[in-house]
Scaffold this active site. Sequence first.
Site, PDB file in Angstrom:
ATOM      1  N   ASN A   1       0.836  -1.216   0.000  1.00 24.51           N
ATOM      2  CA  ASN A   1       0.000   0.000   0.000  1.00 24.51           C
ATOM      3  C   ASN A   1       0.864   1.257   0.000  1.00 24.51           C
ATOM      4  OD1 ASN A   1       0.165   1.236   2.967  1.00 24.51           O
ATOM      5  ND2 ASN A   1       0.230  -0.984   3.169  1.00 24.51           N
TER       6      ASN A   1
ATOM      7  N   TYR B   1      11.139   2.839   0.179  1.00 23.42           N
ATOM      8  CA  TYR B   1      10.573   1.481   0.168  1.00 23.42           C
ATOM      9  C   TYR B   1       9.412   1.414  -0.832  1.00 23.42           C
ATOM     10  CZ  TYR B   1       7.475  -2.271   1.907  1.00 23.42           C
ATOM     11  OH  TYR B   1       6.625  -3.353   2.015  1.00 23.42           O
TER      12      TYR B   1
HETATM   13  P1  NAI Z   1       9.326 -10.100   6.673  1.00 16.90           P
HETATM   14  O1  NAI Z   1      10.415  -9.085   6.858  1.00 16.90           O
HETATM   15  O2  NAI Z   1       8.804 -10.790   7.888  1.00 16.90           O
HETATM   16  O3  NAI Z   1       9.813 -11.202   5.625  1.00 16.90           O
HETATM   17  C1  NAI Z   1      10.646 -10.903   4.529  1.00 16.90           C
HETATM   18  C2  NAI Z   1      11.609 -12.063   4.345  1.00 16.90           C
HETATM   19  O4  NAI Z   1      12.461 -11.773   3.232  1.00 16.90           O
HETATM   20  C3  NAI Z   1      12.514 -12.277   5.581  1.00 16.90           C
HETATM   21  O5  NAI Z   1      12.316 -13.575   6.115  1.00 16.90           O
HETATM   22  C4  NAI Z   1      13.921 -12.088   5.036  1.00 16.90           C
HETATM   23  O6  NAI Z   1      14.882 -12.966   5.594  1.00 16.90           O
HETATM   24  C5  NAI Z   1      13.733 -12.340   3.540  1.00 16.90           C
HETATM   25  N1  NAI Z   1      14.793 -11.707   2.762  1.00 16.90           N
HETATM   26  C6  NAI Z   1      15.278 -10.437   2.899  1.00 16.90           C
HETATM   27  N2  NAI Z   1      16.304 -10.242   2.054  1.00 16.90           N
HETATM   28  C7  NAI Z   1      16.479 -11.400   1.368  1.00 16.90           C
HETATM   29  C8  NAI Z   1      17.390 -11.804   0.364  1.00 16.90           C
HETATM   30  N3  NAI Z   1      18.343 -11.001  -0.106  1.00 16.90           N
HETATM   31  N4  NAI Z   1      17.295 -13.056  -0.117  1.00 16.90           N
HETATM   32  C9  NAI Z   1      16.347 -13.910   0.348  1.00 16.90           C
HETATM   33  N5  NAI Z   1      15.444 -13.587   1.314  1.00 16.90           N
HETATM   34  C10 NAI Z   1      15.512 -12.335   1.814  1.00 16.90           C
HETATM   35  O7  NAI Z   1       8.145  -9.380   5.876  1.00 16.90           O
HETATM   36  P2  NAI Z   1       6.594  -9.753   5.807  1.00 16.90           P
HETATM   37  O8  NAI Z   1       5.870  -8.895   6.762  1.00 16.90           O
HETATM   38  O9  NAI Z   1       6.404 -11.217   5.874  1.00 16.90           O
HETATM   39  O10 NAI Z   1       6.236  -9.220   4.336  1.00 16.90           O
HETATM   40  C11 NAI Z   1       6.381 -10.055   3.201  1.00 16.90           C
HETATM   41  C12 NAI Z   1       6.332  -9.194   1.949  1.00 16.90           C
HETATM   42  O11 NAI Z   1       5.129  -8.441   1.923  1.00 16.90           O
HETATM   43  C13 NAI Z   1       7.468  -8.184   1.862  1.00 16.90           C
HETATM   44  O12 NAI Z   1       7.893  -8.111   0.512  1.00 16.90           O
HETATM   45  C14 NAI Z   1       6.839  -6.877   2.292  1.00 16.90           C
HETATM   46  O13 NAI Z   1       7.487  -5.762   1.702  1.00 16.90           O
HETATM   47  C15 NAI Z   1       5.415  -7.059   1.783  1.00 16.90           C
HETATM   48  N6  NAI Z   1       4.447  -6.285   2.574  1.00 16.90           N
HETATM   49  C16 NAI Z   1       4.189  -6.617   3.886  1.00 16.90           C
HETATM   50  C17 NAI Z   1       3.269  -5.890   4.618  1.00 16.90           C
HETATM   51  C18 NAI Z   1       2.951  -6.250   6.036  1.00 16.90           C
HETATM   52  O14 NAI Z   1       2.020  -5.639   6.606  1.00 16.90           O
HETATM   53  N7  NAI Z   1       3.638  -7.231   6.660  1.00 16.90           N
HETATM   54  C19 NAI Z   1       2.578  -4.723   4.046  1.00 16.90           C
HETATM   55  C20 NAI Z   1       2.918  -4.467   2.673  1.00 16.90           C
HETATM   56  C21 NAI Z   1       3.809  -5.236   1.967  1.00 16.90           C
END
Ligand code: NAI
Length: 263
Positions: free
Chosen positions: A115, A139
Site C-alpha cells: 500500500n 521502500y
Molecule cells: P518479513 O520481513 O517478515 O519477511 C521478509 C523475508 O524476506 C525475511 O524472512 C527475510 O529474511 C527475507 N529476505 C530479505 N532479504 C532477502 C534476500 N536477499 N534473499 C532472500 N530472502 C531475503 O516481511 P513480511 O511482513 O512477511 O512481508 C512479506 C512481503 O510483503 C514483503 O515483501 C513486504 O514488503 C510485503 N508487505 C508486507 C506488509 C505487512 O504488513 N507485513 C505490508 C505491505 C507489503
Amino acid sequence: MTTIAGTRWVVTGAAGNIGSALRAALLELQVDLVSTDLRPTAPVGPGDSVVPLDLADLESLVDLFTGADGIIHLGGIADEADFHDLAEVNIVGTYHVLEAARRAGAPRVVFASSNRVTGMYLAGDHVSADMPPRPDGFYGVSKVAGEALCRLYSDKFGLSTVSVRIGSYETQPTSARVHRTWLSPADAVRAFLAAMTTADARTVFYAVSANSDRWWSLDDGAAAGYLPEDDAAEWGGPEHFDPTLPQGGTYATPAYSIDRMRR
Ligand code: NAI
C-alpha cells in the site's frame, strides 16, 4: 476457483511473518511447496521443502523455479531503509525472480507489493489500482519498480504477474491508520489464493480487509476473485485520522526516510 491442490509453488521470503502463515495455509490445501529465504526456516509440514537462498543468486533461482506452477515473491526488505539496500534487495531481487521465472518457464509470479506505493495520497482520497503511484518513501519506490518490472515481464515476455498491494498485515488493528489499512491473516490467505488462481494474466489489486473506513477500492481485487470477509470495525469504533494528512502517516514524514539513510 481453479483448484490448487497438487500444484507446485515456490515461496520467497518464506521465513517472514506472512510467508510462515501463508505456507501453513497452502500446505493444508495440499499445495506442493518449495520455501526459500536467506534466513533458516523449518518446513511447516510434509510437502514443504526448504531451500536457503539469497535473491542475489539468479542461477540458483532458475534451478529452484524449474517445474514450478508459480512463485509467490514475498522476500525482501519490508520497510523503509537506505535506498542502496532497497535497490539491491527489492528491485534487483525482484528482477532476478521474474527473470528466473522466465528462464525456468514458470507461468506466474505473484508479487508482494505494498500500500506504500500510494501512501502520499491523502486520507480523504479513495484510491484504486489504476491511479498513478505516489510512494511515501524509498521502500514504496522499490515496490513501484517491482510492479513496473512485473508489468514489463507480462507485456514483453508473456509471463503472468499479479501484484498484490498488501495493507497492514496484523492479527488485529492497533492504530487509527490500521483501522483503514488492516489485512487480517484470513483475508491475506484469501488474497493470495485469488492471486494464484485468477484467470486474469496481469493485474494489480489492494489486499485490504473489508474495513468500513478503508481508503482503497476493493473492485480490482473482486475482479480477480478476492472477496475479503473481515472488517477492522469489529475490533472497535473508528478512531479519527486527519483527512488532510497523507495515508502513509508517520511513514510519509521526511524524518522516517532520512533516519534510515546511510551516512
Ligand atoms: P518479513 O520481513 O517478515 O519477511 C521478509 C523475508 O524476506 C525475511 O524472512 C527475510 O529474511 C527475507 N529476505 C530479505 N532479504 C532477502 C534476500 N536477499 N534473499 C532472500 N530472502 C531475503 O516481511 P513480511 O511482513 O512477511 O512481508 C512479506 C512481503 O510483503 C514483503 O515483501 C513486504 O514488503 C510485503 N508487505 C508486507 C506488509 C505487512 O504488513 N507485513 C505490508 C505491505 C507489503
